[in-house]
Design an enzyme around this catalytic site. Structure first.
Site, mmCIF file in Angstrom:
data_model
loop_
_atom_site.group_PDB
_atom_site.id
_atom_site.type_symbol
_atom_site.label_atom_id
_atom_site.label_comp_id
_atom_site.label_asym_id
_atom_site.label_seq_id
_atom_site.Cartn_x
_atom_site.Cartn_y
_atom_site.Cartn_z
ATOM 1 N N LYS A 1 -8.478 3.510 1.408
ATOM 2 C CA LYS A 1 -7.545 4.937 1.545
ATOM 3 C C LYS A 1 -7.829 5.660 0.128
ATOM 4 C CE LYS A 1 -4.699 2.845 4.701
ATOM 5 N NZ LYS A 1 -5.492 1.911 4.610
ATOM 6 N N ASN B 1 -2.759 -2.085 13.078
ATOM 7 C CA ASN B 1 -4.203 -1.963 13.153
ATOM 8 C C ASN B 1 -4.752 -0.617 13.594
ATOM 9 O OD1 ASN B 1 -3.973 -4.285 12.159
ATOM 10 N ND2 ASN B 1 -4.997 -5.570 13.661
ATOM 11 N N GLU C 1 -17.961 21.906 -16.644
ATOM 12 C CA GLU C 1 -18.286 20.554 -17.208
ATOM 13 C C GLU C 1 -17.591 19.621 -16.116
ATOM 14 O OE1 GLU C 1 -19.361 21.221 -21.893
ATOM 15 O OE2 GLU C 1 -17.257 21.372 -21.220
ATOM 16 N N SER D 1 -11.639 25.506 -28.531
ATOM 17 C CA SER D 1 -12.019 24.164 -29.354
ATOM 18 C C SER D 1 -10.743 24.266 -30.449
ATOM 19 C CB SER D 1 -13.030 24.274 -30.343
ATOM 20 O OG SER D 1 -12.972 23.419 -31.415
ATOM 21 N N TYR E 1 -9.931 -6.101 12.761
ATOM 22 C CA TYR E 1 -9.146 -5.688 11.478
ATOM 23 C C TYR E 1 -9.102 -6.962 10.302
ATOM 24 C CZ TYR E 1 -5.827 -4.142 8.079
ATOM 25 O OH TYR E 1 -5.117 -3.761 7.000
ATOM 26 N N ASN F 1 -15.582 27.451 -24.493
ATOM 27 C CA ASN F 1 -16.386 26.439 -23.869
ATOM 28 C C ASN F 1 -16.481 26.388 -22.388
ATOM 29 O OD1 ASN F 1 -17.050 25.188 -26.286
ATOM 30 N ND2 ASN F 1 -15.159 24.158 -26.410
ATOM 31 N N THR G 1 -39.063 26.267 -12.922
ATOM 32 C CA THR G 1 -39.227 25.066 -12.509
ATOM 33 C C THR G 1 -39.413 23.938 -13.808
ATOM 34 O OG1 THR G 1 -41.578 25.138 -12.367
ATOM 35 C CG2 THR G 1 -40.409 25.595 -10.366
ATOM 36 N N LYS H 1 -15.284 29.057 -30.527
ATOM 37 C CA LYS H 1 -15.884 28.385 -29.400
ATOM 38 C C LYS H 1 -15.110 28.824 -28.191
ATOM 39 C CE LYS H 1 -18.552 25.430 -28.958
ATOM 40 N NZ LYS H 1 -18.268 24.081 -29.190
ATOM 41 N N GLN I 1 -7.359 -2.087 4.028
ATOM 42 C CA GLN I 1 -6.456 -1.183 3.197
ATOM 43 C C GLN I 1 -7.263 -0.600 2.005
ATOM 44 O OE1 GLN I 1 -2.460 -2.793 3.105
ATOM 45 N NE2 GLN I 1 -2.540 -3.041 0.886
ATOM 46 N N SER J 1 0.952 -1.276 -0.089
ATOM 47 C CA SER J 1 -0.244 -0.126 -0.068
ATOM 48 C C SER J 1 0.768 1.182 -0.030
ATOM 49 C CB SER J 1 -0.932 0.249 1.161
ATOM 50 O OG SER J 1 -0.016 -0.058 2.357
HETATM 51 N N1 ARG Z 1 -1.471 -1.323 5.273
HETATM 52 C C1 ARG Z 1 -2.251 -1.694 6.213
HETATM 53 C C2 ARG Z 1 -3.786 -1.133 6.122
HETATM 54 O O1 ARG Z 1 -3.620 -0.052 5.402
HETATM 55 C C3 ARG Z 1 -1.932 -1.486 7.497
HETATM 56 C C4 ARG Z 1 -2.315 -2.326 8.689
HETATM 57 C C5 ARG Z 1 -1.991 -3.581 8.418
HETATM 58 N N2 ARG Z 1 -2.350 -4.651 9.309
HETATM 59 C C6 ARG Z 1 -2.056 -5.984 9.318
HETATM 60 N N3 ARG Z 1 -2.583 -6.600 10.299
HETATM 61 N N4 ARG Z 1 -1.722 -6.447 8.220
HETATM 62 O O2 ARG Z 1 -4.796 -1.646 6.264
#
Ligand code: ARG
Length: 469
Positions: free
Chosen positions: A330, A115, A295, A282, A322, A290, A160, A288, A327, A28
């Site tokens: 995000k 976690n 948009e 354009s 958890y 725009n 309306t 044009k 993950q 990640s």
């Molecule tokens: N990169 C993980 C996440 O975003 C962090 C937590 C990982 N925890 C674990 N027990 N593998 O969730």
């Protein structure tokens, strides 16, 4: 190919190294490096708390703080090396600290799990994003209020079903956006309260047997409360979902505004003149100009809407505590935050540079029998039942349509033929300016009412600007 890879923080029990395909699948770091500052803030608070609770010496905590600040510096200067084999931002920072400090670095993760760590980082990140977006919304409200002030006396048709309905003050219509974005700001404040809860100290799920004091990290990190249930806290992502929802509704409001202004700025409507610096051209049609910015505001709202769905679906199948699925929260919430900030970044200056085309609006303001409803209400005042008044005015409108004229242009005789009590004072209801003036109930469009709304907004936004976090 299963090549040997970096030492893992969790490697002890494993007999074989992680397959590289797993490393690239499960990393990640490519996106959670954005949590670096929050992770470092969390770790500094955590290590200081560990020292105060006797789990580290103060000099160890000091060394950790200094090491973490160096790492913060390296990351912000772009000299820090990120690699998929170290999975995520938490492991990167911890292993960089251990490289610097050896065994002292290996103590940082005392009484903590990734976690509760990632949940804490993400809350800090979202809390800051909420404050930035809130400030952006306030700025946008101010831009609408300023425009409403500038255009206070201008009368425009309101619609309306996208059909001409009744005349209103342009300022009244512009304040619509202040109302909507105010509700969004209220929702952000509400969501911030539930974001501002500290999971740190929940450890993996069960808490810890070590003598920690969560109130110390709470205070250091400025959390309003401490999460009360470690099992819930380490995996609660309601705040992520709520924020994504609040941002999606905000994006919907921005999209509605963009749509309206795209329509209003067409040659066919001719109500608004958009600032040229916020339009594009354009590549083939030289004439044009725009409304691409509007948009894209409308278009980008789709991302914010789909991110909420992604998070809801992500959460719906998860058992307590958890799971690695989390993950995936995000990128969705980061995207909503980025999208909203990008939209707000262009919205306020676009509003500030936009003008109404008073000439074009003036030319057509008496078209569409916008005063029909006011005439109907004038008949009601004379004692005519509403249904009858409606029908009478409907017939007059039909006559005007046939003659291709306005209601004002119908003669007294024609009007008397439909309503035998017709008198000159009924004419006082006709014409857009008079129709507007008569709308005096609370919240209506009469100049005096809108002046009150403008004053209330001025005061509200001034107070808000002082309170901005
Ligand atoms: N990169 C993980 C996440 O975003 C962090 C937590 C990982 N925890 C674990 N027990 N593998 O969730």
């Amino acid at each position: 190919m299963n090549q040997k890879s970096a030492e893992k923080a969790w490697g002890g029990v494993f007999r074989v190294p992680t397959d590289q395909r797993v490393e690239s699948f499960s990393e990640s770091i490519s996106f959670d490096q954005r949590l670096a500052n929050d992770d470092i803030d969390g770790s500094i608070a955590h290590s200081q708390m560990l020292a105060e609770c006797g789990l580290l010496t103060q000099s160890e905590a000091d060394a950790i703080r200094a090491g973490l600040e160096d790492i913060r510096n390296d990351i912000s200067e772009g000299t820090f090396h990120f690699t998929a084999s170290k999975e995520d931002i938490h492991l990167h920072i911890e292993s960089a600290l251990t490289e610097k400090l050896g065994d002292i670095g290996r103590k940082l993760h005392t009484a903590r799990s990734r976690n509760d760590q990632v949940a804490t980082d993400l809350r800090l990140f979202c809390r800051r994003a909420i404050d930035r977006i809130d400030a952006g919304l306030l700025e946008l409200q101010r831009a609408f209020l300023e425009m409403a002030d500038r255009e206070h006396d201008l009368i425009i048709p309101a619609y309306t079903h996208l059909r001409r309905a009744q005349p209103v003050l342009a300022s009244h219509q512009l304040l619509v956006w202040c109302e909507k974005f105010d509700r969004d700001r209220q929702r952000l404040t509400d969501c911030r309260q539930r974001t501002n809860v500290m999971p740190l100290g929940s450890a993996a799920l069960a808490g810890t047997s070590l003598p920690i004091d969560r109130s110390k990290t709470q205070e250091a990190l400025g959390f309003h409360t401490i999460a009360a249930n470690s099992l819930d806290a380490a995996s609660d992502r309601d705040f992520v979902c709520e924020l994504a929802f609040v941002l999606s509704l905000t994006a919907v409001h921005l999209s509605q505004w963009a749509e309206e202004w795209i329509i209003y700025s067409t040659d066919e409507f001719g109500f608004l003149k958009l600032p040229e610096a916020f339009c594009t051209g354009s590549s083939i049609m030289p004439q044009k100009i725009n409304p691409d910015v509007l948009e894209l505001v409308r278009g980008k709202s789709a991302r914010a809407i789909s991110n909420v769905q992604q998070i809801l679906v992500l959460l719906k199948g998860l058992p307590t505590a958890y799971n690695r699925d989390l993950q995936e929260d995000k990128e969705a919430v980061f995207d909503s935050i980025d999208t909203l900030e990008a939209m707000l970044g262009v919205a306020a200056p676009l509003v500030a540079g936009t003008e109404f085309d008073r000439k074009r609006i003036g030319e057509s303001i008496e078209k569409g029998h916008l005063d029909a409803t006011t005439l109907m209400e004038a008949l009601i005042v004379e004692g005519v039942p509403q249904r009858t008044a409606h029908e009478t005015v409907g017939k007059l409108v039909r006559l005007a349509l046939t003659k291709e004229c306005s209601l004002t242009e119908l003669s007294d005789d024609v009007c008397r033929a439909e309503y035998d009590g017709w008198n000159a004072s009924l004419r006082q209801a006709l014409g857009s300016p008079r129709a507007v003036e008569r709308m005096v109930s609370f919240g209506s469009t009469a100049p005096a009412c809108v002046a009150e709304q403008l004053a209330a907004w001025r005061q509200k936004l001034e107070t808000a600007a002082k309170e901005i976090r």
